[in-house]
Design an enzyme around this catalytic site. Structure first.
Site, short mmCIF file in Angstrom:
data_model
loop_
_atom_site.label_atom_id
_atom_site.label_comp_id
_atom_site.label_asym_id
_atom_site.label_seq_id
_atom_site.Cartn_x
_atom_site.Cartn_y
_atom_site.Cartn_z
N GLY A 19 0.84 -1.20 0.00
CA GLY A 19 0.00 0.00 0.00
C GLY A 19 0.88 1.25 0.00
O GLY A 19 1.90 1.27 0.66
N ARG A 81 0.49 -4.95 -4.96
CA ARG A 81 0.58 -5.88 -3.84
C ARG A 81 1.06 -7.26 -4.31
O ARG A 81 0.76 -8.27 -3.69
CB ARG A 81 -0.76 -5.98 -3.12
N GLU A 82 1.78 -7.27 -5.42
CA GLU A 82 2.32 -8.53 -5.95
C GLU A 82 3.24 -9.19 -4.91
O GLU A 82 4.16 -8.56 -4.41
CB GLU A 82 3.12 -8.22 -7.22
N GLY A 121 5.35 -7.08 4.08
CA GLY A 121 5.34 -8.00 2.94
C GLY A 121 6.49 -7.73 2.00
O GLY A 121 7.19 -8.66 1.56
N ASP A 144 0.89 2.00 8.99
CA ASP A 144 0.54 1.15 10.12
C ASP A 144 1.60 1.12 11.24
O ASP A 144 1.31 0.69 12.35
CB ASP A 144 0.30 -0.29 9.65
N MET A 186 -7.21 2.89 9.74
CA MET A 186 -6.56 1.68 9.24
C MET A 186 -5.70 1.03 10.32
O MET A 186 -5.39 1.65 11.34
CB MET A 186 -5.73 2.01 8.00
N ARG A 283 -23.44 6.74 15.16
CA ARG A 283 -23.10 6.80 13.73
C ARG A 283 -21.69 6.25 13.51
O ARG A 283 -20.86 6.27 14.42
CB ARG A 283 -23.14 8.24 13.22
O1 F6P Z 1 -0.72 -0.06 4.00
C1 F6P Z 1 -1.33 -0.83 5.00
C2 F6P Z 1 -2.78 -0.59 4.99
O2 F6P Z 1 -2.91 0.75 5.10
C3 F6P Z 1 -3.60 -1.31 6.06
O3 F6P Z 1 -3.79 -0.61 7.24
C4 F6P Z 1 -4.89 -1.57 5.33
O4 F6P Z 1 -5.52 -2.69 5.86
C5 F6P Z 1 -4.43 -1.84 3.96
O5 F6P Z 1 -3.32 -1.02 3.76
C6 F6P Z 1 -5.48 -1.63 2.90
O6 F6P Z 1 -4.87 -1.40 1.68
P1 F6P Z 1 -5.30 -1.97 0.26
O7 F6P Z 1 -6.78 -1.87 0.19
O8 F6P Z 1 -4.59 -1.09 -0.69
O9 F6P Z 1 -4.83 -3.37 0.17
#
Ligand code: F6P
Length: 366
Positions: A19, A81-82, A121, A144, A186, A283
């Site tokens: 990400g 995300r490969e 990763g 994160d 997140m 909410r």
């Molecule tokens: O980069 C990590 C992160 O921000 C996590 O907190 C979140 O779960 C994930 O990315 C979501 O990213 P994507 O939808 O791009 O896989």
């Protein structure tokens, strides 16, 4: 370019994976400027993370490519995300193995090293590639903040500022309507962002994956606030937060349960649970990708630049198989095996949990 110093690395590839986050371009600039200006290295930009190595989607980077990018969000190299060591994708069943394709591209381009900028990763893949005989240097990025081996990752500080501003803004609307507002930040495995933004924004309840929550405890806390004259509450929840009931389940059972109940995401479930438990109008708000977009904070620019230039020094020395890191106030490096395959959760005894509780914040448990 001034006087060019001797360097073990002559040519290296650079990629951003996982990400995206604010500070990636600052890191690219840091690595490239030092590598080019000081050592005259040739730089091959790899597009879209490890995917670009598999597909040989690359381009040589010249100073003009990494000029003026310090403040820009996202990544000029693109990301994906490969995960080449995961089960082979359909495309590659026919033409062969992804790892073999990466190694082929690496050798074909005459790379002396690969610089990988990413999260858990990405650095894990970097470590596995180094075990396959490639030279790799890693940089730790993620909003994160959950990479083992570094005290902080770049991207975290920027996301923290955005999360905090969002919580600030929710206060006035929650107060106007005497509501409970649940905001989701997140952090699927670690709660650093929710914990820090929750403390910075004065959240009344903070729920993180490391501390399973009890809805009855939350209900009592919110009711007590009402009794003391506070007509609204803000609940900050990390996307990976879970209940005590879920924590007691087997992995498979929990996965199934979450698929059924975490719809459309955890903030909505927590909001439903609070409303059912307390009868208060509740909410949900999910901040989502706003947290990852936009310009990096000054602090992230500084960290990303320092880590980037430190990575260039490792390249110059030929000190491969390492991830640059922040340790206290120093920039250092650790073996790539240190972050590989791990996540850094918030420790149960972290001072920030105590800080939150000390200012009256409920962490979801007694
Ligand atoms: O980069 C990590 C992160 O921000 C996590 O907190 C979140 O779960 C994930 O990315 C979501 O990213 P994507 O939808 O791009 O896989």
């Amino acid at each position: 370019m001034g006087i060019v110093r001797p360097s073990v690395t002559k040519t290296f590839g650079i990629l951003t994976a996982g990400g995206d986050c604010p500070g990636l371009n600052a890191a690219i600039r840091g690595v490239c400027r030092a590598a080019y200006d000081r050592y005259g290295m040739t730089i091959v930009g790899i597009v879209n993370g490890y995917r670009g190595l598999i597909d040989e989607y690359v381009r040589v980077l010249r100073p003009v490519d990494f000029a003026g990018i310090l403040t820009r969000g996202g990544t000029i190299l693109g990301a994906s995300r490969e995960k080449p060591f995961k089960a082979q994708g359909k495309d590659y069943d026919i033409v062969g193995d992804k790892v073999a394709a990466i190694k082929e591209t690496y050798h074909k381009l005459n790379l002396d090293c690969l610089v990988v900028i990413g999260g858990n990763g990405t650095n894990t893949t970097g470590y596995l590639l180094s075990r396959e005989g490639l030279n790799v240097v890693g940089l730790p990025k993620t909003i994160d903040n959950d990479i083992v081996g570094t005290d902080r990752t770049f991207g975290f500080h920027s996301a923290l500022a955005i999360g905090t501003e969002a919580i600030d803004r929710l206060h006035s609307t929650a107060q106007s309507h005497s509501r409970v507002i649940v905001i989701e930040l997140m952090g699927h495995k670690a709660g650093w962002l929710a914990l820090y933004a929750g403390v910075a924004g004065g959240g009344d309840v903070i729920l993180i994956p490391e501390i399973p929550y009890d809805i009855k405890v939350i209900g009592r806390h919110l009711a007590e606030r009402t009794r003391s004259g506070k007509t609204f509450s803000i609940v900050v929840v990390a996307e990976g937060a879970l209940s005590v009931e879920e924590a007691a389940m087997e992995k498979k059972e929990r996965k199934k349960y979450r698929e059924q109940t975490v719809t459309p995401s955890i903030a909505y479930r927590v909001a439903r649970e609070i409303q059912a438990e307390t009868g208060m109008e509740t909410r949900a708000t999910v901040l989502g990708y706003v947290q990852r977009g936009g310009i990096p904070s000054a602090s992230d620019r500084v960290l990303a630049t320092s880590l980037g230039t430190a990575a260039a020094e490792l390249l110059a020395k030929g000190d491969y198989g390492r991830m640059v890191a922040l340790s206290g106030n120093d920039i250092t490096s650790v073996d790539l095996s240190v972050p590989a395959g791990k996540t850094k959760p918030v420790p149960q005894d972290h001072y920030m949990i105590d800080t939150a509780v000390s200012v009256g914040t409920c962490m979801g448990t007694d």
